[in-house]
Scaffold this motif. Sequence first.
Motif, PDB file in Angstrom:
ATOM      1  N   GLY A  75       0.814  -1.207   0.000  1.00  0.00           N
ATOM      2  CA  GLY A  75       0.000   0.000   0.000  1.00  0.00           C
ATOM      3  C   GLY A  75       0.850   1.261   0.000  1.00  0.00           C
ATOM      4  O   GLY A  75       2.068   1.210   0.207  1.00  0.00           O
ATOM      5  N   ALA A  76       0.175   2.371  -0.202  1.00  0.00           N
ATOM      6  CA  ALA A  76       0.879   3.660  -0.193  1.00  0.00           C
ATOM      7  C   ALA A  76       1.527   3.881   1.173  1.00  0.00           C
ATOM      8  O   ALA A  76       2.601   4.483   1.274  1.00  0.00           O
ATOM      9  CB  ALA A  76      -0.092   4.787  -0.523  1.00  0.00           C
ATOM     10  N   SER A  77       0.898   3.357   2.229  1.00  0.00           N
ATOM     11  CA  SER A  77       1.416   3.604   3.583  1.00  0.00           C
ATOM     12  C   SER A  77       2.810   3.020   3.801  1.00  0.00           C
ATOM     13  O   SER A  77       3.586   3.561   4.600  1.00  0.00           O
ATOM     14  CB  SER A  77       0.444   3.027   4.617  1.00  0.00           C
ATOM     15  OG  SER A  77      -0.837   3.568   4.440  1.00  0.00           O
ATOM     16  N   PHE A 102      -2.943  12.025   5.050  1.00  0.00           N
ATOM     17  CA  PHE A 102      -1.919  11.098   4.553  1.00  0.00           C
ATOM     18  C   PHE A 102      -0.541  11.760   4.501  1.00  0.00           C
ATOM     19  O   PHE A 102       0.461  11.127   4.838  1.00  0.00           O
ATOM     20  CB  PHE A 102      -2.309  10.522   3.196  1.00  0.00           C
ATOM     21  CG  PHE A 102      -3.469   9.572   3.285  1.00  0.00           C
ATOM     22  CD1 PHE A 102      -3.367   8.398   4.008  1.00  0.00           C
ATOM     23  CD2 PHE A 102      -4.680   9.846   2.654  1.00  0.00           C
ATOM     24  CE1 PHE A 102      -4.433   7.511   4.112  1.00  0.00           C
ATOM     25  CE2 PHE A 102      -5.759   8.969   2.747  1.00  0.00           C
ATOM     26  CZ  PHE A 102      -5.634   7.799   3.474  1.00  0.00           C
ATOM     27  N   THR A 152      -7.236  12.913  -0.465  1.00  0.00           N
ATOM     28  CA  THR A 152      -8.426  12.075  -0.589  1.00  0.00           C
ATOM     29  C   THR A 152      -9.504  12.379   0.443  1.00  0.00           C
ATOM     30  O   THR A 152     -10.688  12.363   0.146  1.00  0.00           O
ATOM     31  CB  THR A 152      -7.989  10.600  -0.414  1.00  0.00           C
ATOM     32  OG1 THR A 152      -6.701  10.437  -1.002  1.00  0.00           O
ATOM     33  CG2 THR A 152      -8.958   9.652  -1.052  1.00  0.00           C
ATOM     34  N   ASP A 172       2.872  11.516  -3.470  1.00  0.00           N
ATOM     35  CA  ASP A 172       1.863  10.476  -3.268  1.00  0.00           C
ATOM     36  C   ASP A 172       0.680  10.837  -4.172  1.00  0.00           C
ATOM     37  O   ASP A 172       0.012  11.851  -3.953  1.00  0.00           O
ATOM     38  CB  ASP A 172       1.449  10.467  -1.790  1.00  0.00           C
ATOM     39  CG  ASP A 172       0.334   9.474  -1.473  1.00  0.00           C
ATOM     40  OD1 ASP A 172      -0.208   8.845  -2.416  1.00  0.00           O
ATOM     41  OD2 ASP A 172      -0.008   9.332  -0.279  1.00  0.00           O
ATOM     42  N   GLN A 195      -5.723   0.978  -5.367  1.00  0.00           N
ATOM     43  CA  GLN A 195      -7.151   0.701  -5.136  1.00  0.00           C
ATOM     44  C   GLN A 195      -8.091   1.895  -5.298  1.00  0.00           C
ATOM     45  O   GLN A 195      -9.294   1.750  -5.137  1.00  0.00           O
ATOM     46  CB  GLN A 195      -7.342   0.080  -3.747  1.00  0.00           C
ATOM     47  CG  GLN A 195      -7.088   1.008  -2.579  1.00  0.00           C
ATOM     48  CD  GLN A 195      -5.636   1.069  -2.146  1.00  0.00           C
ATOM     49  OE1 GLN A 195      -4.749   0.759  -2.917  1.00  0.00           O
ATOM     50  NE2 GLN A 195      -5.389   1.470  -0.923  1.00  0.00           N
ATOM     51  N   LYS A 196      -7.529   3.083  -5.623  1.00  0.00           N
ATOM     52  CA  LYS A 196      -8.406   4.226  -5.866  1.00  0.00           C
ATOM     53  C   LYS A 196      -8.750   4.321  -7.354  1.00  0.00           C
ATOM     54  O   LYS A 196      -9.898   4.467  -7.707  1.00  0.00           O
ATOM     55  CB  LYS A 196      -7.746   5.543  -5.438  1.00  0.00           C
ATOM     56  CG  LYS A 196      -7.169   5.704  -4.036  1.00  0.00           C
ATOM     57  CD  LYS A 196      -7.875   5.273  -2.907  1.00  0.00           C
ATOM     58  CE  LYS A 196      -7.535   5.308  -1.483  1.00  0.00           C
ATOM     59  NZ  LYS A 196      -6.393   5.841  -0.877  1.00  0.00           N
TER      60      LYS A 196
HETATM   61  C1  LIG Z   1      -5.665   5.780   0.364  1.00  0.00           C
HETATM   62  C2  LIG Z   1      -4.466   6.634   0.438  1.00  0.00           C
HETATM   63  C3  LIG Z   1      -3.316   6.248   1.134  1.00  0.00           C
HETATM   64  C4  LIG Z   1      -3.240   4.954   1.911  1.00  0.00           C
HETATM   65  O1  LIG Z   1      -3.161   3.926   1.004  1.00  0.00           O
HETATM   66  P1  LIG Z   1      -2.946   2.416   1.482  1.00  0.00           P
HETATM   67  O2  LIG Z   1      -2.751   1.746   0.173  1.00  0.00           O
HETATM   68  O3  LIG Z   1      -4.191   2.024   2.191  1.00  0.00           O
HETATM   69  O4  LIG Z   1      -1.757   2.368   2.342  1.00  0.00           O
HETATM   70  C5  LIG Z   1      -2.220   7.081   1.113  1.00  0.00           C
HETATM   71  N1  LIG Z   1      -2.248   8.243   0.451  1.00  0.00           N
HETATM   72  C6  LIG Z   1      -3.343   8.654  -0.224  1.00  0.00           C
HETATM   73  C7  LIG Z   1      -3.311   9.945  -0.944  1.00  0.00           C
HETATM   74  C8  LIG Z   1      -4.482   7.864  -0.252  1.00  0.00           C
HETATM   75  O5  LIG Z   1      -5.565   8.282  -0.921  1.00  0.00           O
END
Ligand SMILES: *Cc1c(COP(=O)(O)O)cnc(C)c1O
Length: 362
Positions: A75-77, A102, A152, A172, A195-196
């Motif tokens: 994930g982005a995290s 975030f 987001t 990001d 996933q977005k």
């Molecule tokens: C959803 C989101 C995250 C977190 O993403 P994960 O894949 O759940 O870790 C981080 N940054 C942004 C901008 C997001 O929209």
Amino acid sequence: MSRVYNFSAGPSMLPLQVLEECAKDMLDYKGSGMSVMEMSHRSPVYDEIIKDAEAKLRQLMNIPDNYKVLFLQGGASTQFAAVPLNLMNKNKKADYIVSGQFSGKAQKEATKYGDVKIAASSKDANFSFVPKTDRSSFREDADYVHICFNNTIYGTKFPYIPDTGDIPLVADMSSCIISEPVDVSKFGMIYAGAQKNMAPAGLTVVIIREDLMGNAREDIPVMLDYKTMADNDSMYNTPPCYCIYVAKLVYEWILGLGGLEKMKEMNQKKAALLYDYLDSQDYYIAPVQKESRSMMNVTFVTGDADLDKKFAKEADAQGLKNLKGHRSVGGMRASIYNAMPYEGVEKLVEFMKEFAKNNPKA
Ligand SMILES: *Cc1c(COP(=O)(O)O)cnc(C)c1O
């Protein structure tokens, strides 16, 4: 079959055409006798899929040759730690623009690894805009500058690309990637959870300038080292195979529509429908400053928490799903990513008008 309009911030809608293609290939992918889910990632048939996914993304985003594309997990995290571990490598300093939750998390994670400065923040204004910056906002010896391009949760987006001079800019782009063209060469690195706007959860895409790799901290976990991943074509271990396959189909879908210029035009039209309505009335309030409005996540409130709750509940009953705002901010949020059809936004605006008429404020 009945499909709803799903306004979820993520995981979110995928294009119907892509889901149909997945269904068609589910049991037997192109004569292989197996599903893409069942394939060895080292098989020739899968090799074609991952190579094609990369080629299509390069074509779509016009990614320069001196950038690597990585298909990762976590994930982005996970990138909130991977970025400093890889890039905070010269002066152990990094500057962060905090424009939402975030970017705040990313900044906090980075403080574990070095000297982190908040170059600008809109926290005091409840993140209702993206702060302006210029070169003087950043320390000259920062190893990189980090931003979250589309926020987001709050529904804001950078209306500009920060000028960081020679300092690599890291963005990001989880909730806005492939929603419109971006000049990749203006960034040292772009990352996004899929996933977005790209695929099911489980895939993270990293686009990184080659010269920024190979200088990670010695104690970096091997799985987080971009160089290792690049040297192994994202196959140091098992990649998120099925997600990459769906991402490939999504890239093909956009290319088939006419690419990112066309995607932007479609997204602008959807967002304008909603924002124009919000600006035309005074029942709903849109808290974000106009200049910073996101094309992907549109936030609004009635000003009455009970009405907000009722709104989300009644919308849900009409097949307009997941309109409740993020738990930390309340109100409503309509996420209208690439796969949300124009008709979905039309239905939402119709519902908003009805709801305002039927629920006068005291
Ligand atoms: C959803 C989101 C995250 C977190 O993403 P994960 O894949 O759940 O870790 C981080 N940054 C942004 C901008 C997001 O929209």
